[in-house]
Design a protein around this motif. Structure first.
Motif, short mmCIF file in Angstrom:
data_model
loop_
_atom_site.label_atom_id
_atom_site.label_comp_id
_atom_site.label_asym_id
_atom_site.label_seq_id
_atom_site.Cartn_x
_atom_site.Cartn_y
_atom_site.Cartn_z
N GLN A 1 14.80 12.62 0.69
CA GLN A 1 15.88 11.96 -0.12
C GLN A 1 16.90 11.37 0.30
O GLN A 1 17.72 10.15 0.04
CB GLN A 1 15.92 12.34 -1.44
N GLY B 1 1.14 5.41 -0.22
CA GLY B 1 -0.08 6.58 0.25
C GLY B 1 -0.60 7.08 1.43
O GLY B 1 -1.28 7.70 1.55
N THR B 2 -0.08 5.91 2.45
CA THR B 2 -1.33 5.71 3.97
C THR B 2 -0.86 6.57 4.65
O THR B 2 -2.04 7.88 5.01
CB THR B 2 -0.56 4.53 4.59
N ALA B 3 0.80 7.19 4.83
CA ALA B 3 1.06 8.10 5.74
C ALA B 3 1.04 9.22 5.05
O ALA B 3 2.69 9.54 4.18
CB ALA B 3 2.54 8.02 6.67
N LYS C 1 1.16 -1.51 -0.22
CA LYS C 1 -0.24 0.36 -0.03
C LYS C 1 0.66 1.37 0.08
O LYS C 1 2.11 1.53 0.75
CB LYS C 1 -1.06 0.39 0.84
N ASN D 1 10.09 9.43 7.15
CA ASN D 1 9.72 9.82 8.32
C ASN D 1 10.15 9.74 9.52
O ASN D 1 9.40 8.69 10.48
CB ASN D 1 8.58 10.49 8.27
N PHE E 1 10.27 -1.58 4.01
CA PHE E 1 9.56 -0.66 3.96
C PHE E 1 9.33 -0.49 5.36
O PHE E 1 9.09 0.39 5.90
CB PHE E 1 7.69 -1.11 3.52
N ARG F 1 2.60 13.51 -1.02
CA ARG F 1 2.86 12.33 -1.83
C ARG F 1 1.95 12.62 -2.34
O ARG F 1 0.91 12.31 -2.03
CB ARG F 1 3.65 11.04 -1.17
N HIS G 1 13.01 1.58 4.97
CA HIS G 1 12.25 2.57 3.88
C HIS G 1 10.91 3.94 5.21
O HIS G 1 11.04 5.22 5.26
CB HIS G 1 11.22 2.62 3.06
N ARG H 1 9.18 10.78 12.31
CA ARG H 1 8.28 11.12 13.63
C ARG H 1 9.05 11.91 14.35
O ARG H 1 8.46 11.33 15.06
CB ARG H 1 7.04 10.41 13.41
#
Ligand code: HEM
Lengths: 409, 415
Positions: A370, A223-225, A221, A321, A281, A334, A316, A323
């Motif tokens: 990046q 685009g979650t966060a 998946k 992130n 990931f 994104r 990843h 956090r």
């Protein structure tokens, strides 16, 4: 007959179709203002006008064409004309409606690929300016957004010059591929002579399987966060350029757009064990949950896993992130699409991610993230080969406004 | 390289002229006769009542049902309103007809429906502002009928219109253009002779130098290819459609010789092709005075020459080694401008985009001229990205605008 009407605004052919008053028998020029009648029923439109452009916070529609153009317009006046034409077409196409009849004076004004009535179909047309637009050609050197440069090559990149940069980016997104292609064709036609496609990549968003965020070609998946696009203050902190950012005044309401064409080596990836894929990931493949959680939307608790026993430190999501309070203002918005474009010369499938993200500050956000991702385990399975940095222009406020007006004023 | 087109030897009369689809489908004359016979068989015009007047349809536009017949041309348009709207034209007669919505004063046409068969209903979308309008119904086999004049007041915009071009209007242009071509023929033969002579005496350097000037004469004659027919394939064909490619016996003409001259072929091997080319251009010259260009083709050619340039020259498809696609493009531009010159009197009063077209032609000429240095043309592959984009953009700008010329000069019979 009430005498020749002088065409006002942008015509069917748009770019440089300036009013040419010609006297003579029976010559009737059209009033070419695009009057939209009702769009085809059952389709919804995304409002075109606003402080910001649509297609940035808009949840990703199913289909896209991301097109980089080089401007061939001659001088600043023509550039303005070009941007006005793009705006007019985008305004018309995103609302939907009935194309103007051309009578016997010209071929049909519309390609007809969407039928006689254009649906809005959730179409957005988002326009960005690349660093090269601010070179000597149009005298815009002193107006370049502060950190807009040509996209550099990062250590894990293998950039192909034919797939990089451009003077303008135009991203078309809509529910249907036909709507996207119709819009691309319409804009290209109306701007013919004023710009040339430099590179183009089409993409799609998959159906959610089984639910939640749609998946990318690696099966995860994607685009979650993301920052909360309904939180206007968060968007002002992370996405939109404001007065306080040291940017030229014209840029207020715009956003830095980064697009990266990233090939995925899917055959290689399919030969990797599931635990390894998930460690790369930091999320579970089936559910999309962080490895320390149960649901896709669970928040990873890095503080309770300082050594990365559950979610590896070089995964990843953890690198992208961390956090922490210190990295909160580095977050990016994104808006990625999957792409699929045939085969490679060795017989492998050529597919990947049309990564796209928006941010207020390139250096503070995208580039920081990046650089932090440099050398992550994922790099063995993906290869960024193209893309560019663009500045998504401030929105067109109303029917008299046009994209780039503040830039060229 | 233009696609081969069937050769109408003489312009067929009347309304059939504009059925270019029929003409191009091959067997032109036979097809035209068949159409005429069909019309006669169906018989004359009969009367019947139109269905209904104004209505709104699912497209959100106002729809008006209008009758097309000799006795009731335009009947049904009882409540004129300004704005974007659709007329649903219905042929209630027994024969096919053309329908035009015209400006009642000037005869300028706002919309047309071609070949409306008996019983058929077709959409005619249009935008109307203040003015007076009238439908014209033109049966294939009888005189035109003009419906009642309808006045509209109010409304801010009116769609584009133009006075239609008739066959009569185009004949002087066709004759003048034919003469212009005739004048190029001598040059074509002369320069092709030079090329052949160089190949004959085995001077390949001289042959390479002579090839381009000869080829460009032919490329300038662009608008006449349809009329040249098979001769065009013999003179300027490529390997497209030839199973043997560059070795195919059917590969002849300029590009065949180009291939040899720029791929180290011997003079001996090129003598045959050069001879054949020379014969083909002479035969063309000799037969030209008997040829008749179809006036209906002029406008089409004015846009197709450069469409072919975009398709075949700017892609390098027709390059067989000389790297002179841009020279060809420049010659094609000359050919287009020559033809436009003859159409200009008709366009001046009809094409609002003419000044704009002219400025794009100028721009393109300058861009292409910059690709030539002392007689040497930059090969396509030697252009950098910016230069190539510029060439593509300029020619793109031109063809986009030339499309109007073709539509406006399509032959329409409104009387
Ligand atoms: C082919 C390349 C990439 C793939 C396959 C990929 C895949 C993923 C996946 C599966 C996630 C987890 C789900 C989610 O939150 O969306 C994720 C998250 C993320 N990715 Fe990527 N990504 C790629 C490239 C990049 C790049 C180039 C960047 C930025 C430089 C990036 C930044 C992020 C960020 C910021 C997150 C969210 C992390 C969080 O907030 O938890 N990704 N990516």
């Amino acid at each position: 007959m009430n005498g020749p009407n002088i065409p006002n605004g942008v015509g069917r052919r748009g770019f440089l179709a300036s009013a040419a008053a010609v006297a003579g028998t029976g010559l009737v020029a059209a009033d070419r203002s695009t009057a939209a009648a009702a769009p085809a029923p059952g389709t919804t439109g995304v409002p075109f006008h606003g402080r910001h452009q649509a297609g940035i916070l808009t949840p990703a529609q199913r289909a896209t064409a991301f097109v980089s153009f080089d401007v061939t317009a001659d001088g600043r006046r023509e550039l303005a004309d070009l941007l006005r034409t793009i705006t007019d077409r985008a305004r018309f196409l995103t609302a939907g409606g009935t194309p103007d009849p051309a009578g016997i004076t010209a071929p049909p004004t519309d390609s007809g690929t969407l039928g006689p009535q254009l649906p809005a179909d959730g179409l957005t047309v988002t326009v960005g300016a690349g660093a090269s637009l601010f070179d000597h050609r149009y005298g815009l050197g002193d107006r370049r957004p502060r950190s807009l440069t040509a996209m550099p090559s990062f250590p894990d990149d293998d950039l192909d010059p034919d797939w990089c940069h451009g003077d303008l980016s135009v991203q078309f997104c809509a529910a249907g591929t036909d709507t996207v292609l119709h819009a691309l064709r319409d804009v290209a036609r109306h701007t013919r002579g004023g710009m040339q496609v430099r590179w183009r990549m089409d993409g799609f968003v998959s159906t959610p399987r089984p639910t939640g965020t749609p998946r990318n070609h690696l099966g995860f998946k994607d685009g979650t966060a993301n920052p909360d696009t309904t939180d206007a203050r968060e968007m002002d902190r992370l996405v939109w350029v404001g007065k306080a950012n040291g940017e030229p005044a014209w840029a207020t309401g715009g956003s830095y757009q980064v697009v990266r064409a990233i090939r995925m080596l899917v055959e290689f990836w399919d030969r990797v064990s599931l635990p390894e894929q998930e460690r790369i990931f930091g999320r579970a493949r089936d559910t999309g949950a962080p490895l320390d959680g149960r649901h896709e939307t669970d928040t990873p608790k890095y503080a309770q896993d300082p050594l990365g026993d559950v979610i590896p430190l070089d995964s990843h999501i953890r690198k992208a992130n961390p956090r922490t309070a210190a990295t909160a203002d580095q977050r990016i918005l994104r808006r990625a699409y999957n792409y699929d474009r045939g085969m490679d010369s060795n017989g492998n499938l050529d597919m990947g991610l049309l990564f796209c993200c928006y941010q207020q500050d390139l250096a503070r956000q995208f580039e920081t993230v990046q650089k932090r991702l440099a050398g992550e385990s994922l790099v063995d399975y993906v290869k960024p080969f193209g893309g560019g940095y663009f500045f998504a222009l401030p929105g067109a406020r109303d029917s008299a406004d046009w994209l780039g007006r503040s830039l060229l004023a | 390289m233009p696609e081969p087109r069937p050769v109408p030897v003489s312009a067929p009369p009347g309304a059939a002229v504009r059925r270019r689809r029929v003409l191009l489908a091959g067997g032109a004359i036979v097809a035209v006769l068949a159409v005429a016979a069909g019309v006669l068989a169906v018989g004359g015009w009969t009367r019947s009542r139109p269905r209904q007047a104004a209505a709104s349809a699912s497209d959100g536009l106002r729809h008006t049902s209008v009758e097309v017949s000799p006795g009731g041309c335009g009947r049904g348009w009882t409540r004129p309103e300004p704005g974007k709207q659709v007329f649903d034209v219905r042929n209630t007669s027994g024969g096919a007809a053309e329908v035009f919505l015209t400006d009642a004063k000037t005869g300028a046409v706002y919309a047309e429906v071609e070949g409306l068969g008996p019983g058929a209903v077709r959409r005619m979308p249009v935008t109307l502002g203040s003015g007076s309008y009238a439908f014209k119904c033109v049966p294939d086999d009888a005189d035109a009928v003009t419906g009642p004049t309808v006045r509209i007041t109010g409304g801010t915009s009116t769609g584009p219109a133009a006075v239609p071009v008739t066959q009569q209007d185009l004949i002087p242009a066709a004759l003048a253009y034919q003469k212009w071509i005739q004048a190029r023929m001598a040059d074509l033969v002369k320069r092709t002779d030079v090329l052949r002579a160089a190949v004959d005496r085995g001077d390949l350097a001289a042959a390479r130098a002579a090839w381009l000037p000869a080829h460009l004469v032919y490329e300038r004659m662009g608008a006449a290819y349809g009329t040249f027919g098979d001769a065009d394939a013999a003179i300027n064909g490529t390997t497209a459609g030839l199973s043997g490619g560059v070795r195919d016996a059917g590969f002849t003409g300029f590009h065949r010789i180009e291939y040899g001259l720029w791929h180290g072929e011997s003079a001996h091997g090129l003598r045959g092709p050069a001879d054949r080319l020379d014969k083909a251009v002479r035969a063309l010259r000799d037969s030209w005075p008997q040829q008749r260009m179809n006036p209906a083709d002029l406008g089409l050619r004015a846009h197709e020459i450069l469409e072919n340039t975009v398709q075949f020259e700017l892609t390098g498809r027709t390059d067989y080694g000389s790297g002179t696609n841009l020279a060809t493009a420049r010659a094609n531009l000359d050919g287009t401008e020559a033809l436009l010159g003859y159409l200009r009197p008709l366009l001046k009063t009809r094409d609002t985009g003419l000044p704009e077209l002219d400025s794009w032609l100028d721009r393109t000429r300058r861009t292409l001229d910059a690709c030539e240095h002392g007689g040497r043309w930059t090969p396509l592959s030697a252009l950098d990205r910016t230069q190539r984009e510029k060439v593509n953009a300029d020619l793109g700008g031109v063809v986009e605008r030339l499309a109007d010329v073709a539509v406006l000069t399509d032959i329409r019979r409104t009387a």
